[in-house]
Design an enzyme around this catalytic site. Structure first.
Site, PDB file in Angstrom:
ATOM      1  N   ASN A 109      44.629 -42.799   7.333  1.00  0.00           N
ATOM      2  CA  ASN A 109      43.681 -42.357   6.051  1.00  0.00           C
ATOM      3  C   ASN A 109      44.451 -42.493   4.945  1.00  0.00           C
ATOM      4  O   ASN A 109      44.034 -43.011   3.702  1.00  0.00           O
ATOM      5  CB  ASN A 109      43.513 -40.812   6.347  1.00  0.00           C
ATOM      6  CG  ASN A 109      42.453 -40.593   7.227  1.00  0.00           C
ATOM      7  OD1 ASN A 109      41.518 -41.773   7.395  1.00  0.00           O
ATOM      8  ND2 ASN A 109      42.130 -39.489   7.890  1.00  0.00           N
TER       9      ASN A 109
ATOM     10  N   HIS B  86      45.306 -36.567  16.178  1.00  0.00           N
ATOM     11  CA  HIS B  86      44.337 -36.731  15.332  1.00  0.00           C
ATOM     12  C   HIS B  86      43.481 -37.898  16.071  1.00  0.00           C
ATOM     13  O   HIS B  86      43.994 -39.045  15.933  1.00  0.00           O
ATOM     14  CB  HIS B  86      44.762 -37.242  14.056  1.00  0.00           C
ATOM     15  CG  HIS B  86      43.765 -37.660  12.953  1.00  0.00           C
ATOM     16  ND1 HIS B  86      44.131 -38.755  11.856  1.00  0.00           N
ATOM     17  CD2 HIS B  86      42.531 -37.219  12.787  1.00  0.00           C
ATOM     18  CE1 HIS B  86      42.991 -38.664  11.226  1.00  0.00           C
ATOM     19  NE2 HIS B  86      42.095 -38.078  11.536  1.00  0.00           N
TER      20      HIS B  86
ATOM     21  N   SER C 291      42.428 -34.072   9.209  1.00  0.00           N
ATOM     22  CA  SER C 291      42.560 -35.581   9.071  1.00  0.00           C
ATOM     23  C   SER C 291      43.476 -35.540   7.662  1.00  0.00           C
ATOM     24  O   SER C 291      43.831 -36.594   7.303  1.00  0.00           O
ATOM     25  CB  SER C 291      41.185 -36.394   8.564  1.00  0.00           C
ATOM     26  OG  SER C 291      40.007 -35.504   8.318  1.00  0.00           O
TER      27      SER C 291
ATOM     28  N   GLU D 200      46.414 -40.313  16.302  1.00  0.00           N
ATOM     29  CA  GLU D 200      47.798 -40.238  15.699  1.00  0.00           C
ATOM     30  C   GLU D 200      48.340 -39.046  16.473  1.00  0.00           C
ATOM     31  O   GLU D 200      47.603 -37.972  16.312  1.00  0.00           O
ATOM     32  CB  GLU D 200      47.628 -40.158  14.059  1.00  0.00           C
ATOM     33  CG  GLU D 200      47.220 -41.423  13.602  1.00  0.00           C
ATOM     34  CD  GLU D 200      46.932 -41.429  12.184  1.00  0.00           C
ATOM     35  OE1 GLU D 200      47.126 -42.070  11.356  1.00  0.00           O
ATOM     36  OE2 GLU D 200      46.678 -39.864  11.484  1.00  0.00           O
TER      37      GLU D 200
HETATM   38  P1  NAI Z   1      31.845 -30.661  11.713  1.00  0.00           P
HETATM   39  O1  NAI Z   1      31.499 -29.844  10.497  1.00  0.00           O
HETATM   40  O2  NAI Z   1      31.057 -31.505  12.331  1.00  0.00           O
HETATM   41  O3  NAI Z   1      32.212 -29.438  12.951  1.00  0.00           O
HETATM   42  C1  NAI Z   1      33.001 -28.333  12.636  1.00  0.00           C
HETATM   43  C2  NAI Z   1      32.561 -27.031  13.630  1.00  0.00           C
HETATM   44  O4  NAI Z   1      33.647 -26.150  13.650  1.00  0.00           O
HETATM   45  C3  NAI Z   1      31.167 -26.817  13.421  1.00  0.00           C
HETATM   46  O5  NAI Z   1      30.550 -26.687  14.547  1.00  0.00           O
HETATM   47  C4  NAI Z   1      31.456 -25.199  12.892  1.00  0.00           C
HETATM   48  O6  NAI Z   1      30.604 -24.398  13.432  1.00  0.00           O
HETATM   49  C5  NAI Z   1      32.498 -25.018  13.467  1.00  0.00           C
HETATM   50  N1  NAI Z   1      33.415 -23.937  13.117  1.00  0.00           N
HETATM   51  C6  NAI Z   1      33.728 -23.644  12.037  1.00  0.00           C
HETATM   52  N2  NAI Z   1      34.848 -22.338  11.930  1.00  0.00           N
HETATM   53  C7  NAI Z   1      34.978 -22.326  13.164  1.00  0.00           C
HETATM   54  C8  NAI Z   1      35.837 -21.331  13.499  1.00  0.00           C
HETATM   55  N3  NAI Z   1      36.515 -20.409  13.037  1.00  0.00           N
HETATM   56  N4  NAI Z   1      36.021 -21.271  15.064  1.00  0.00           N
HETATM   57  C9  NAI Z   1      35.258 -22.055  15.662  1.00  0.00           C
HETATM   58  N5  NAI Z   1      34.305 -23.043  15.158  1.00  0.00           N
HETATM   59  C10 NAI Z   1      34.407 -23.176  13.827  1.00  0.00           C
HETATM   60  O7  NAI Z   1      33.390 -31.143  11.533  1.00  0.00           O
HETATM   61  P2  NAI Z   1      34.034 -32.498  12.137  1.00  0.00           P
HETATM   62  O8  NAI Z   1      33.542 -33.621  11.499  1.00  0.00           O
HETATM   63  O9  NAI Z   1      33.666 -32.270  13.555  1.00  0.00           O
HETATM   64  O10 NAI Z   1      35.618 -32.183  11.716  1.00  0.00           O
HETATM   65  C11 NAI Z   1      36.382 -31.422  12.521  1.00  0.00           C
HETATM   66  C12 NAI Z   1      37.799 -31.545  12.096  1.00  0.00           C
HETATM   67  O11 NAI Z   1      38.091 -32.968  12.348  1.00  0.00           O
HETATM   68  C13 NAI Z   1      38.063 -31.497  10.510  1.00  0.00           C
HETATM   69  O12 NAI Z   1      39.270 -31.014  10.477  1.00  0.00           O
HETATM   70  C14 NAI Z   1      38.000 -33.070  10.310  1.00  0.00           C
HETATM   71  O13 NAI Z   1      39.008 -33.200   9.082  1.00  0.00           O
HETATM   72  C15 NAI Z   1      38.691 -33.599  11.354  1.00  0.00           C
HETATM   73  N6  NAI Z   1      38.109 -35.151  11.292  1.00  0.00           N
HETATM   74  C16 NAI Z   1      36.916 -35.509  11.255  1.00  0.00           C
HETATM   75  C17 NAI Z   1      36.633 -36.721  11.438  1.00  0.00           C
HETATM   76  C18 NAI Z   1      35.389 -37.015  11.016  1.00  0.00           C
HETATM   77  O14 NAI Z   1      35.009 -38.450  10.849  1.00  0.00           O
HETATM   78  N7  NAI Z   1      34.200 -36.241  10.956  1.00  0.00           N
HETATM   79  C19 NAI Z   1      37.659 -37.645  11.756  1.00  0.00           C
HETATM   80  C20 NAI Z   1      38.891 -37.176  12.122  1.00  0.00           C
HETATM   81  C21 NAI Z   1      39.257 -35.915  11.901  1.00  0.00           C
END
Ligand code: NAI
Length: 715
Positions: free
Chosen positions: A504, A454, A433, A466
Site C-alpha cells: 500500500n 495482511h 492495511s 504480507e
Molecule cells: P468490512 O467493512 O467489509 O467488514 C468489517 C466487518 O467487521 C463488518 O461485517 C462489521 O460488522 C464487523 N465488525 C465491526 N466491528 C466488529 C467487532 N468489534 N467485532 C466483530 N466484528 C466487527 O471491512 P473489510 O473491507 O473486510 O476490511 C476489514 C479489515 O481488512 C480492515 O482492517 C481493512 O483495512 C482490511 N483490509 C481491507 C481490504 C479491502 O480491500 N477491503 C484489503 C486488505 C485489508
C-alpha cells in the site's frame, strides 16, 4: 559428476532408464543429463530388435517425474547468439528423435509432475502410462516463461493428441491430470502408483506382439491431415482467444500457435527446424527475461522461511478464527476452509454474519467443471465452518485473524476482549492495511505473539500475504505465520512495520498521482488506458472505484500524515466521498456502474467535481501519464529499501506482482527499472522536478546512475 540416469535390465529383454538427480528434490534436464541420455541411447541403439523388447523410462523420485529443463542453464545462455539457441534446440530434439526410433517400444512411466522438457522427453516415447495420483500433472508451461516447447514438443504433440488438443495444451501452458491425459489420448492408461512398472511391462509385451507402435511411428512422422478450412478455423479462433487473454503483452502463445499450425503440414524434420528457428526469436527476449525473473522470485519465495535463521520452529496451525465477516473476513475464511482448516468466524452484526457465511459457502462450493455451486462441496466445507456473534469458540483456535473495520480503537477493543481467552501459544493477527502493528499491539500482555497477516482483495485471486513484524513480534510468530500462509497456498513475504507496509505504501503514490493527472486535464479513460497499456490489470481511477473511495481516502490520509513531504492530499476524492460517490459499491465514483455487468462507464456527473478542483487544462500524452504514475512508485520503492521494510529488491517485485498484479511480463517494478537503467530514469524525472519531493531522485538512484549499478546488482 555423479550420474543421474541409471540403465538397468530388470528382465533380460527389458531396459529401464531411471532418472534420479543426486542431491536434488526434483529431476531437471540439464545439458549434463542430456549427455548421459545420449550415451545410454548409444548403448541401446546397438541392441537388436530381438534382444530388446522394450524400454521404460521412469523417475527414481516418487512424486516427480521430471520438473522441466534446467532454468539456471537457460539464464546462463540468455546472451548467446541466435545460432547457438537454434543448435541447443536441435540437440535436444535430435536426441529425442533418436529415442523415438529405438529398436523397441519406448514407454514413459510417469508418477508426479511431468512438465516442460520432461513432457517433451515423454511425448517422444511411443507410449505414456501415468500414475493416477493427484500429484501427476502433464503439461508444457513454457509459454509462462515467454517460450514454447523447443525440443520437438510442438512437432510431436499434435501428432500424438491431435492439433486441437496440442494447441490448447501448448498455448495455455496449463497442466492436465492423469484422467484428462488418458481421455486426450496422451496416455495409454492411468494406474495406481504401485502398478506403474507392471503396467509398463504388460504394455511392452502387448506391443511386442502387435507391433502397433511401429505402424504409429510411420504415421507420426508424416504431416497431419487436416483440411485448410479446419486449420484456418482453428487458427482464427485460437488466435482470437489468445489475443484477448494476453492483450498483446505475451508473444509466446501466438508464436507457438503459428509454429504448431505451420509445422503440422510438414514432415517432422522440417517442422522441427521451424520450431528451433522460431524459438530463437523468443529466447532471451525482454518478456522471456522478465518471466524467468518472476519464476525465480516465486521459486525463492517457496523456499524462504521469512527469517534469517531457518531453525526457528513454526507451530502447526490446525484451526483458525476470523473476526469480522465483511469482504476480507469472508475471503480469508474461504481460503482456509478450502485448505481443510476449520474456521470460526464471528461478527458483532448478525446480518453481516449471515451474509458472510453465505458468501463463504458460495465461494468454497464453486465447482470449476460445473461452472457453478456443487452441493457435495458445500456440505463438506460447511462442516468446517462455525459462525457466531460471540467469542467463545475463538478461544480454542490456534490462530485468530482480526478483520474488523479499519479503526485502531475498535481493533484494540477486540484484542483486549480476546487476549485472556486464547491459549498461551495461540497467535493473534490483524489484517489491517494501514495501522502500524506496534501501535495496535501496544496494550497487549503478550505482544510477542501478535503480528500482521495482511491479505489482499480479492483474497481468492491475490496470492500475496504480507507478514508484518511489530516491534515485539517473536521469531516463532513470524515462522508460524509464514508456514501457515504457505499451507493455505499463499505467497508470504515478511515486511517490517510502517505506514502502508510494503504494497500500500507503493500503491498510494500511484493512485494519488492519477487524481493529479485528472486535475491537470487527462480524462479517467486516458489515465486508465495508459496504465493498462503498460500492463496493469486495472487502471488507477477504476481501482479507486473498486477499492472504495472512502477506504482509499482513509488510507491516503494515513500516508499524508506519515510522509507529508511527498504524499499528496486529494480533496477531489474527499468531495466525491462527501457526495456519496463511493465507487462501485454505491453505483458511482469516478465512473458510473449502472449496467448489469457493473462495468465502468464515463459519467458526465463527475465533471463539476473535477472542474471545482481543476489545476490545469492541457493535453497530456500517454507517455507522460505512464511516467507520472510509475516514477513516484519507483522512488518510493527506493525509500522502502532504504528503510529496510523488506529484505531485498526481489521482495519488492514479488510483492507488487502478487499483491496488485504488477505485470509479470515486466519482471517486477525494479526489474523493469533495471531494463531502463538509472540514467534514463533520472532523465525521465527531470521534467517533473517542479512537482516537488515526490519526483526528486533519491540518493540510491543517484548512486546507481553514477556507478552504472542496477537494483538487482545491489540486492
Ligand atoms: P468490512 O467493512 O467489509 O467488514 C468489517 C466487518 O467487521 C463488518 O461485517 C462489521 O460488522 C464487523 N465488525 C465491526 N466491528 C466488529 C467487532 N468489534 N467485532 C466483530 N466484528 C466487527 O471491512 P473489510 O473491507 O473486510 O476490511 C476489514 C479489515 O481488512 C480492515 O482492517 C481493512 O483495512 C482490511 N483490509 C481491507 C481490504 C479491502 O480491500 N477491503 C484489503 C486488505 C485489508
Amino acid at each position: 559428476m555423479t550420474a543421474t540416469i541409471a540403465l538397468s535390465r530388470p528382465e533380460e529383454d527389458i531396459a529401464l532408464l531411471t532418472l534420479d538427480m543426486p542431491e536434488k528434490g526434483a529431476n531437471v534436464l540439464s545439458s549434463h543429463v542430456l549427455t548421459e541420455l545420449e550415451k545410454h541411447l548409444d548403448t541401446l541403439e546397438a541392441e537388436s530388435e530381438r534382444a530388446l523388447a522394450g524400454l521404460i523410462i521412469c523417475s527414481g523420485k516418487p512424486g516427480t517425474f521430471i520438473a522441466g529443463a534446467d532454468l539456471r542453464e537457460f539464464v546462463a545462455s540468455l546472451d548467446v547468439d541466435r545460432q547457438e539457441i537454434v543448435d541447443l534446440c536441435r540437440r535436444g530434439r535430435t536426441l529425442f528423435q533418436r529415442l523415438a526410433a529405438l529398436p523397441a517400444v519406448t514407454i514413459a512411466a510417469i508418477d508426479g509432475i511431468c512438465v516442460g522438457g520432461g513432457a517433451e522427453l515423454a511425448i517422444w516415447c511411443d507410449r505414456r502410462i501415468l500414475s493416477d495420483s493427484p500429484r501427476t500433472q502433464f503439461g508444457f508451461p513454457e509459454v509462462k516463461l515467454g517460450l514454447f516447447p523447443g525440443w520437438g514438443g510442438t512437432v510431436r504433440t499434435p501428432r500424438i493428441v491431435g492439433l486441437y488438443n496440442a494447441v490448447e495444451l501448448i498455448t495455455s501452458g496449463d497442466s492436465i491430470g492423469a484422467t484428462a491425459s488418458v481421455e486426450m489420448g496422451l496416455a495409454t492408461e492411468a494406474v495406481a502408483v504401485d502398478d506403474l512398472y507392471d503396467a509398463a511391462i504388460r504394455l511392452i509385451r502387448a506391443e511386442d506382439q502387435s507391433k502397433q507402435y511401429l505402424k504409429d511411428r510411420i504415421h507420426w512422422s508424416e504431416p497431419i491431415v487436416m483440411s485448410e478450412t479446419e486449420t484456418g478455423f482453428l487458427g482464427v479462433t485460437a488466435s482470437g482467444f489468445i489475443q484477448q487473454k494476453t492483450r498483446g503483452h505475451y508473444p509466446a502463445p501466438l508464436a507457438a500457435l503459428e509454429v504448431l499450425l505451420e509445422g503440422s503440414g510438414s514432415d517432422i524434420d522440417a517442422a522441427g527446424e521451424l520450431e528451433s528457428e522460431q524459438m530463437a526469436n523468443l529466447f532471451g527476449s525482454p518478456v522471456n527475461r522478465s518471466l524467468l525473473n518472476v519464476f525465480f522470485l516465486t521459486d525463492r519465495n517457496k523456499k524462504d522461511s521469512g527469517l534469517a535463521a531457518d531453525d526457528v520452529p513454526a507451530t502447526k496451525i490446525n484451526s483458525v478464527g476470523v473476526i469480522g465477516s465483511g469482504i476480507m473476513g469472508q475471503g480469508i475464511a474461504a481460503a482456509n476452509v478450502k485448505r481443510e482448516l476449520p474456521v470460526v468466524i464471528t461478527d458483532t452484526c448478525e446480518d453481516a454474519l449471515r451474509c458472510g457465511v453465505q458468501g463463504i459457502l458460495d465461494e468454497v462450493s464453486y465447482n470449476r467443471e460445473l461452472k457453478g455451486p456443487d452441493a457435495k462441496r458445500a456440505v463438506h466445507f460447511a462442516s468446517l465452518l462455525t459462525a457466531a456473534t460471540h467469542d467463545v469458540d475463538l478461544a480454542k483456535c490456534d490462530l485468530v485473524i482480526e478483520a474488523v473495520v479499519e479503526r485502531a480503537d475498535v481493533k484494540k477493543d477486540v484484542f483486549a476482549r480476546l487476549e485472556d481467552q486464547l491459549a498461551d501459544d495461540a497467535i493473534l493477527a490483524t489484517n489491517t492495511s494501514t495501522i502500524p502493528i506496534s501501535e495496535l499491539g501496544a496494550d497487549l500482555a503478550h505482544p510477542d505473539r501478535f503480528l500482521g497477516i495482511h491479505f489482499f482483495n480479492p483474497v481468492r485471486k491475490m496470492p500475496l500475504v504480507e507478514i508484518i513484524r511489530g516491534k515485539e513480534t517473536s521469531d516463532r510468530a513470524i515462522a508460524t505465520a509464514v508456514a501457515y500462509a504457505k499451507h493455505i497456498k499463499k505467497s508470504p513475504i515478511v515486511v517490517q512495520d510502517g505506514p502502508g507496509f510494503l504494497v500500500n505504501r507503493l500503491l498510494l503514490p500511484y493512485m494519488s498521482e492519477a487524481v493529479e493527472l485528472l486535475l491537470e486535464g487527462a480524462t479517467p479513460k486516458a489515465i486508465d488506458r495508459a496504465a493498462t497499456s503498460f500492463g496493469m490489470p486495472m487502471g488507477p481511477i477504476h481501482l479507486y472505484d473498486v477499492v472504495g473511495l472512502d477506504v482509499a481516502a482513509h488510507a491516503g490520509g494515513i500516508m499524508l500524515e506519515a510522509f507529508p513531504d511527498r504524499a499528496i492530499a486529494s480533496p477531489l476524492v474527499s468531495d466525491l466521498v462527501a457526495a456519496g460517490r463511493l465507487g462501485q459499491k454505491s453505483g458511482c465514483g469516478f465512473y458510473s456502474y449502472n449496467n448489469k455487468k457493473r462495468k465502468p462507464e464515463v459519467d458526465q456527473e463527475l465533471l463539476p467535481f473535477v472542474a471545482a478542483r481543476r489545476k490545469e487544462e492541457r493535453d497530456i500524452t500517454e507517455e507522460e501519464i505512464t511516467d507520472r504514475l510509475l516514477l513516484p512508485m519507483l522512488l518510493e520503492a527506493t525509500r522502502v529499501l532504504d528503510d529496510g521494510i523488506v529484505e531485498d529488491v526481489q521482495n519488492v517485485d514479488l510483492g507488487l506482482i502478487f499483491g496488485i498484479g504488477f505485470p509479470p511480463f515486466r519482471g517486477g517494478l525494479l526489474f523493469w527499472a533495471d531494463t531502463l537503467g538509472a540514467k534514463t530514469i533520472l532523465e525521465k524525472l527531470k521534467p517533473y522536478e517542479a512537482l516537488g519531493v515526490r519526483y526528486k531522485p533519491t540518493d540510491r538512484l543517484l548512486d546507481m546512475a553514477r556507478t552504472d549499478g542496477t537494483f538487482y546488482d545491489n540486492r
